[in-house]
Design a protein around this motif. Structure first.
Motif, PDB file in Angstrom:
ATOM      1  N   MET A   1       0.847  -1.175   0.000  1.00  0.00           N
ATOM      2  CA  MET A   1       0.000   0.000   0.000  1.00  0.00           C
ATOM      3  C   MET A   1       0.896   1.243   0.000  1.00  0.00           C
ATOM      4  SD  MET A   1      -3.129   0.381   2.459  1.00  0.00           S
ATOM      5  CE  MET A   1      -4.232   1.679   2.478  1.00  0.00           C
ATOM      6  N   ASN A   2       0.524   2.200  -0.834  1.00  0.00           N
ATOM      7  CA  ASN A   2       1.309   3.421  -0.947  1.00  0.00           C
ATOM      8  C   ASN A   2       0.383   4.627  -0.802  1.00  0.00           C
ATOM      9  OD1 ASN A   2       2.711   5.715  -2.000  1.00  0.00           O
ATOM     10  ND2 ASN A   2       4.184   4.310  -2.887  1.00  0.00           N
ATOM     11  N   PRO A   3       0.593   5.476   0.195  1.00  0.00           N
ATOM     12  CA  PRO A   3      -0.293   6.627   0.392  1.00  0.00           C
ATOM     13  C   PRO A   3      -0.223   7.661  -0.732  1.00  0.00           C
ATOM     14  CG  PRO A   3       1.587   6.760   1.862  1.00  0.00           C
ATOM     15  CD  PRO A   3       1.654   5.418   1.183  1.00  0.00           C
ATOM     16  N   LEU A   4       0.784   7.583  -1.583  1.00  0.00           N
ATOM     17  CA  LEU A   4       0.898   8.527  -2.694  1.00  0.00           C
ATOM     18  C   LEU A   4       0.247   8.009  -3.974  1.00  0.00           C
ATOM     19  CD1 LEU A   4       4.587   9.641  -2.109  1.00  0.00           C
ATOM     20  CD2 LEU A   4       2.495  10.808  -1.394  1.00  0.00           C
ATOM     21  N   ALA A   5      -0.225   6.764  -3.951  1.00  0.00           N
ATOM     22  CA  ALA A   5      -0.832   6.171  -5.147  1.00  0.00           C
ATOM     23  C   ALA A   5      -2.135   6.884  -5.501  1.00  0.00           C
ATOM     24  CB  ALA A   5      -1.086   4.687  -4.926  1.00  0.00           C
ATOM     25  N   ALA A   6      -2.402   6.950  -6.797  1.00  0.00           N
ATOM     26  CA  ALA A   6      -3.626   7.585  -7.288  1.00  0.00           C
ATOM     27  C   ALA A   6      -4.182   6.763  -8.445  1.00  0.00           C
ATOM     28  CB  ALA A   6      -3.332   8.999  -7.763  1.00  0.00           C
ATOM     29  N   ALA A   7      -5.501   6.724  -8.543  1.00  0.00           N
ATOM     30  CA  ALA A   7      -6.160   5.994  -9.628  1.00  0.00           C
ATOM     31  C   ALA A   7      -6.471   6.957 -10.764  1.00  0.00           C
ATOM     32  CB  ALA A   7      -7.444   5.346  -9.122  1.00  0.00           C
ATOM     33  N   VAL A  53      -5.844   2.652 -14.167  1.00  0.00           N
ATOM     34  CA  VAL A  53      -4.525   2.302 -13.651  1.00  0.00           C
ATOM     35  C   VAL A  53      -4.373   2.982 -12.298  1.00  0.00           C
ATOM     36  CG1 VAL A  53      -3.389   1.984 -15.885  1.00  0.00           C
ATOM     37  CG2 VAL A  53      -3.361   4.229 -14.810  1.00  0.00           C
ATOM     38  N   VAL A  54      -3.637   2.347 -11.420  1.00  0.00           N
ATOM     39  CA  VAL A  54      -3.256   2.967 -10.151  1.00  0.00           C
ATOM     40  C   VAL A  54      -1.757   3.141 -10.226  1.00  0.00           C
ATOM     41  CG1 VAL A  54      -3.211   2.747  -7.641  1.00  0.00           C
ATOM     42  CG2 VAL A  54      -5.184   1.901  -8.934  1.00  0.00           C
ATOM     43  N   VAL A  55      -1.311   4.349  -9.963  1.00  0.00           N
ATOM     44  CA  VAL A  55       0.102   4.671 -10.135  1.00  0.00           C
ATOM     45  C   VAL A  55       0.658   5.384  -8.906  1.00  0.00           C
ATOM     46  CG1 VAL A  55      -0.189   4.930 -12.634  1.00  0.00           C
ATOM     47  CG2 VAL A  55      -0.275   6.941 -11.186  1.00  0.00           C
ATOM     48  N   VAL A  56       1.965   5.281  -8.768  1.00  0.00           N
ATOM     49  CA  VAL A  56       2.709   6.106  -7.826  1.00  0.00           C
ATOM     50  C   VAL A  56       3.394   7.158  -8.680  1.00  0.00           C
ATOM     51  CG1 VAL A  56       4.575   6.170  -6.144  1.00  0.00           C
ATOM     52  CG2 VAL A  56       3.050   4.183  -6.239  1.00  0.00           C
ATOM     53  N   PRO A  57       3.167   8.439  -8.404  1.00  0.00           N
ATOM     54  CA  PRO A  57       3.782   9.496  -9.231  1.00  0.00           C
ATOM     55  C   PRO A  57       5.297   9.340  -9.304  1.00  0.00           C
ATOM     56  CG  PRO A  57       2.222  10.418  -7.654  1.00  0.00           C
ATOM     57  CD  PRO A  57       2.385   8.981  -7.307  1.00  0.00           C
ATOM     58  N   HIS A  58       5.859   9.703 -10.453  1.00  0.00           N
ATOM     59  CA  HIS A  58       7.298   9.574 -10.654  1.00  0.00           C
ATOM     60  C   HIS A  58       8.114  10.289  -9.585  1.00  0.00           C
ATOM     61  CE1 HIS A  58       7.009   7.395 -14.347  1.00  0.00           C
ATOM     62  NE2 HIS A  58       6.266   8.331 -14.912  1.00  0.00           N
TER      63      HIS A  58
END
Length: 62
Positions: A1-7, A53-58
């Motif tokens: 789980m990553n708190p910075l992830a966004a869908a 997609v669920v991503v973690v920003p670069h």
């Protein structure tokens, strides 16, 4: 789980994207700041299905 992830919805999920527009318009009418982001590369993909997609920003992965 990553708190910075966004869908993000994929651009091919038009049936879902069309449903968002009225909500964005309503928020803007009530002076709620709305930011619509479109990106070909929103980040590192950690989940993907047919419509999203669920991503973690670069920046978060550096």
């Amino acid at each position: 789980m990553n708190p910075l992830a966004a869908a993000w919805f994929k651009d091919t999920a038009t049936h879902l994207l069309e449903r968002i527009e009225p909500y964005l318009e309503m928020l803007m009418r009530h002076d709620v700041q709305v930011v619509k982001l479109i990106s070909d590369d929103p980040g590192q993909v950690i989940y993907e299905d047919e419509v999203q997609v669920v991503v973690v920003p670069h920046k978060a992965t550096n």
